[in-house]
Design a protein around this motif. Structure first.
Motif, PDB file in Angstrom:
ATOM      1  N   MET A  63     118.249  10.275  20.383  1.00 25.11           N
ATOM      2  CA  MET A  63     119.190  10.359  21.491  1.00 25.11           C
ATOM      3  C   MET A  63     118.456  10.386  22.831  1.00 25.11           C
ATOM      4  SD  MET A  63     122.643  11.450  21.913  1.00 25.11           S
ATOM      5  CE  MET A  63     123.543  11.888  23.338  1.00 25.11           C
ATOM      6  N   ASN A  64     117.363  11.105  22.896  1.00 32.00           N
ATOM      7  CA  ASN A  64     116.594  11.218  24.118  1.00 32.00           C
ATOM      8  C   ASN A  64     116.030   9.868  24.548  1.00 32.00           C
ATOM      9  OD1 ASN A  64     115.393  12.410  26.289  1.00 32.00           O
ATOM     10  ND2 ASN A  64     113.689  13.275  25.163  1.00 32.00           N
ATOM     11  N   ILE A  65     115.626   9.045  23.612  1.00 35.18           N
ATOM     12  CA  ILE A  65     115.087   7.723  23.928  1.00 35.18           C
ATOM     13  C   ILE A  65     116.178   6.833  24.517  1.00 35.18           C
ATOM     14  CG2 ILE A  65     114.054   5.644  22.937  1.00 35.18           C
ATOM     15  CD1 ILE A  65     112.669   7.490  20.895  1.00 35.18           C
ATOM     16  N   LYS A  66     117.392   6.905  23.986  1.00 36.05           N
ATOM     17  CA  LYS A  66     118.505   6.107  24.521  1.00 36.05           C
ATOM     18  C   LYS A  66     118.831   6.522  25.951  1.00 36.05           C
ATOM     19  CE  LYS A  66     120.810   4.815  20.266  1.00 36.05           C
ATOM     20  NZ  LYS A  66     122.067   4.814  19.530  1.00 36.05           N
ATOM     21  N   PHE A  67     118.797   7.825  26.198  1.00 35.14           N
ATOM     22  CA  PHE A  67     119.079   8.303  27.550  1.00 35.14           C
ATOM     23  C   PHE A  67     118.012   7.807  28.522  1.00 35.14           C
ATOM     24  CE2 PHE A  67     118.507  11.404  30.973  1.00 35.14           C
ATOM     25  CZ  PHE A  67     119.758  11.326  31.551  1.00 35.14           C
ATOM     26  N   LYS A  68     116.744   7.883  28.128  1.00 34.19           N
ATOM     27  CA  LYS A  68     115.668   7.409  28.997  1.00 34.19           C
ATOM     28  C   LYS A  68     115.807   5.910  29.272  1.00 34.19           C
ATOM     29  CE  LYS A  68     112.120  10.806  27.899  1.00 34.19           C
ATOM     30  NZ  LYS A  68     110.782  11.015  27.331  1.00 34.19           N
ATOM     31  N   GLN A  69     116.190   5.164  28.246  1.00 35.19           N
ATOM     32  CA  GLN A  69     116.385   3.718  28.416  1.00 35.19           C
ATOM     33  C   GLN A  69     117.557   3.458  29.358  1.00 35.19           C
ATOM     34  OE1 GLN A  69     117.266   1.620  24.802  1.00 35.19           O
ATOM     35  NE2 GLN A  69     117.216  -0.379  25.795  1.00 35.19           N
ATOM     36  N   TRP A  70     118.662   4.184  29.156  1.00 35.56           N
ATOM     37  CA  TRP A  70     119.833   4.013  30.034  1.00 35.56           C
ATOM     38  C   TRP A  70     119.484   4.393  31.461  1.00 35.56           C
ATOM     39  CZ3 TRP A  70     122.340   7.702  32.978  1.00 35.56           C
ATOM     40  CH2 TRP A  70     123.503   7.268  33.599  1.00 35.56           C
ATOM     41  N   TRP A  71     118.754   5.504  31.631  1.00 37.68           N
ATOM     42  CA  TRP A  71     118.398   5.976  32.962  1.00 37.68           C
ATOM     43  C   TRP A  71     117.498   4.959  33.671  1.00 37.68           C
ATOM     44  CZ3 TRP A  71     120.320   9.035  36.344  1.00 37.68           C
ATOM     45  CH2 TRP A  71     119.581   9.482  37.411  1.00 37.68           C
ATOM     46  N   GLY A  72     116.548   4.385  32.941  1.00 36.61           N
ATOM     47  CA  GLY A  72     115.683   3.371  33.524  1.00 36.61           C
ATOM     48  C   GLY A  72     116.445   2.133  33.950  1.00 36.61           C
ATOM     49  N   GLU A  73     117.385   1.692  33.123  1.00 31.06           N
ATOM     50  CA  GLU A  73     118.216   0.538  33.484  1.00 31.06           C
ATOM     51  C   GLU A  73     119.102   0.859  34.678  1.00 31.06           C
ATOM     52  OE1 GLU A  73     120.314  -0.481  29.941  1.00 31.06           O
ATOM     53  OE2 GLU A  73     118.528  -1.237  28.920  1.00 31.06           O
ATOM     54  N   PHE A  74     119.623   2.075  34.710  1.00 30.58           N
ATOM     55  CA  PHE A  74     120.490   2.499  35.813  1.00 30.58           C
ATOM     56  C   PHE A  74     119.731   2.486  37.140  1.00 30.58           C
ATOM     57  CE2 PHE A  74     122.199   5.896  38.519  1.00 30.58           C
ATOM     58  CZ  PHE A  74     123.492   5.445  38.672  1.00 30.58           C
ATOM     59  N   LEU A  75     118.498   2.975  37.126  1.00 35.49           N
ATOM     60  CA  LEU A  75     117.710   3.023  38.361  1.00 35.49           C
ATOM     61  C   LEU A  75     117.317   1.639  38.862  1.00 35.49           C
ATOM     62  CD1 LEU A  75     115.376   6.081  37.712  1.00 35.49           C
ATOM     63  CD2 LEU A  75     117.386   5.968  39.182  1.00 35.49           C
ATOM     64  N   HIS A  76     117.173   0.687  37.975  1.00 34.61           N
ATOM     65  CA  HIS A  76     116.763  -0.664  38.375  1.00 34.61           C
ATOM     66  C   HIS A  76     117.946  -1.599  38.594  1.00 34.61           C
ATOM     67  CE1 HIS A  76     112.598   0.269  37.996  1.00 34.61           C
ATOM     68  NE2 HIS A  76     112.729   0.657  36.737  1.00 34.61           N
ATOM     69  N   ASP A  77     119.148  -1.126  38.369  1.00 35.70           N
ATOM     70  CA  ASP A  77     120.340  -1.954  38.541  1.00 35.70           C
ATOM     71  C   ASP A  77     120.638  -2.100  40.024  1.00 35.70           C
ATOM     72  OD1 ASP A  77     122.641  -3.398  38.146  1.00 35.70           O
ATOM     73  OD2 ASP A  77     123.864  -1.673  37.598  1.00 35.70           O
ATOM     74  N   GLU A  78     120.718  -3.322  40.522  1.00 39.61           N
ATOM     75  CA  GLU A  78     120.977  -3.585  41.933  1.00 39.61           C
ATOM     76  C   GLU A  78     122.311  -4.293  42.153  1.00 39.61           C
ATOM     77  OE1 GLU A  78     117.715  -5.641  43.659  1.00 39.61           O
ATOM     78  OE2 GLU A  78     116.242  -4.186  42.972  1.00 39.61           O
ATOM     79  N   GLU A  79     123.168  -4.265  41.182  1.00 37.45           N
ATOM     80  CA  GLU A  79     124.421  -5.021  41.257  1.00 37.45           C
ATOM     81  C   GLU A  79     125.356  -4.504  42.350  1.00 37.45           C
ATOM     82  OE1 GLU A  79     127.915  -5.913  38.113  1.00 37.45           O
ATOM     83  OE2 GLU A  79     125.861  -6.217  37.425  1.00 37.45           O
ATOM     84  N   GLY A  80     125.453  -3.199  42.520  1.00 35.91           N
ATOM     85  CA  GLY A  80     126.367  -2.646  43.511  1.00 35.91           C
ATOM     86  C   GLY A  80     125.752  -2.460  44.883  1.00 35.91           C
ATOM     87  N   ALA A  81     124.481  -2.791  45.047  1.00 36.17           N
ATOM     88  CA  ALA A  81     123.793  -2.561  46.312  1.00 36.17           C
ATOM     89  C   ALA A  81     124.409  -3.386  47.442  1.00 36.17           C
ATOM     90  CB  ALA A  81     122.315  -2.865  46.178  1.00 36.17           C
ATOM     91  N   SER A  82     124.777  -4.622  47.182  1.00 35.32           N
ATOM     92  CA  SER A  82     125.345  -5.470  48.235  1.00 35.32           C
ATOM     93  C   SER A  82     126.665  -4.919  48.741  1.00 35.32           C
ATOM     94  CB  SER A  82     125.547  -6.893  47.719  1.00 35.32           C
ATOM     95  OG  SER A  82     124.305  -7.474  47.424  1.00 35.32           O
ATOM     96  N   ALA A  83     127.492  -4.438  47.846  1.00 38.27           N
ATOM     97  CA  ALA A  83     128.785  -3.888  48.257  1.00 38.27           C
ATOM     98  C   ALA A  83     128.583  -2.664  49.143  1.00 38.27           C
ATOM     99  CB  ALA A  83     129.609  -3.526  47.031  1.00 38.27           C
ATOM    100  N   ILE A  84     127.622  -1.828  48.806  1.00 36.24           N
ATOM    101  CA  ILE A  84     127.355  -0.645  49.623  1.00 36.24           C
ATOM    102  C   ILE A  84     126.831  -1.056  50.993  1.00 36.24           C
ATOM    103  CG2 ILE A  84     125.867   1.390  49.814  1.00 36.24           C
ATOM    104  CD1 ILE A  84     126.076   1.618  46.750  1.00 36.24           C
ATOM    105  N   GLU A  85     125.970  -2.056  51.028  1.00 35.09           N
ATOM    106  CA  GLU A  85     125.439  -2.517  52.309  1.00 35.09           C
ATOM    107  C   GLU A  85     126.550  -3.084  53.190  1.00 35.09           C
ATOM    108  OE1 GLU A  85     122.521  -5.249  50.974  1.00 35.09           O
ATOM    109  OE2 GLU A  85     121.064  -3.700  50.473  1.00 35.09           O
ATOM    110  N   TYR A  86     127.438  -3.866  52.612  1.00 39.86           N
ATOM    111  CA  TYR A  86     128.555  -4.408  53.389  1.00 39.86           C
ATOM    112  C   TYR A  86     129.474  -3.293  53.882  1.00 39.86           C
ATOM    113  CZ  TYR A  86     127.299  -9.166  52.097  1.00 39.86           C
ATOM    114  OH  TYR A  86     126.650 -10.359  51.949  1.00 39.86           O
TER     115      TYR A  86
END
Length: 61
Positions: free
Chosen positions: A1-24
């Motif tokens: 379970m801990n490995i899945k959380f670390k993987q999810w957390w890493g993907e979450f931190l590198h996700d830039e999909e919503g960055a443009s909406a926040i900038e606008y």
């Protein structure tokens, strides 16, 4: 379970999909603040100008 959380957390931190909406949204907020800051003084200046013009015109018609 801990490995899945670390993987999810890493993907979450590198996700830039919503960055443009926040900038606008931030840009829109700054434009709104600028309009609020400048519209009222401009409105007052224009009203004073028309009042001066009205006072300079001869009375009667």
């Amino acid at each position: 379970m801990n490995i899945k959380f670390k993987q999810w957390w890493g993907e979450f931190l590198h996700d830039e999909e919503g960055a443009s909406a926040i900038e606008y949204a931030l840009i829109a907020a700054m434009v709104a603040l600028a309009l609020i800051a400048f519209v009222d003084p401009i409105n007052t200046a224009v009203a004073n100008l028309f009042t001066q013009i009205q006072g300079a015109l001869p009375a009667g018609g």
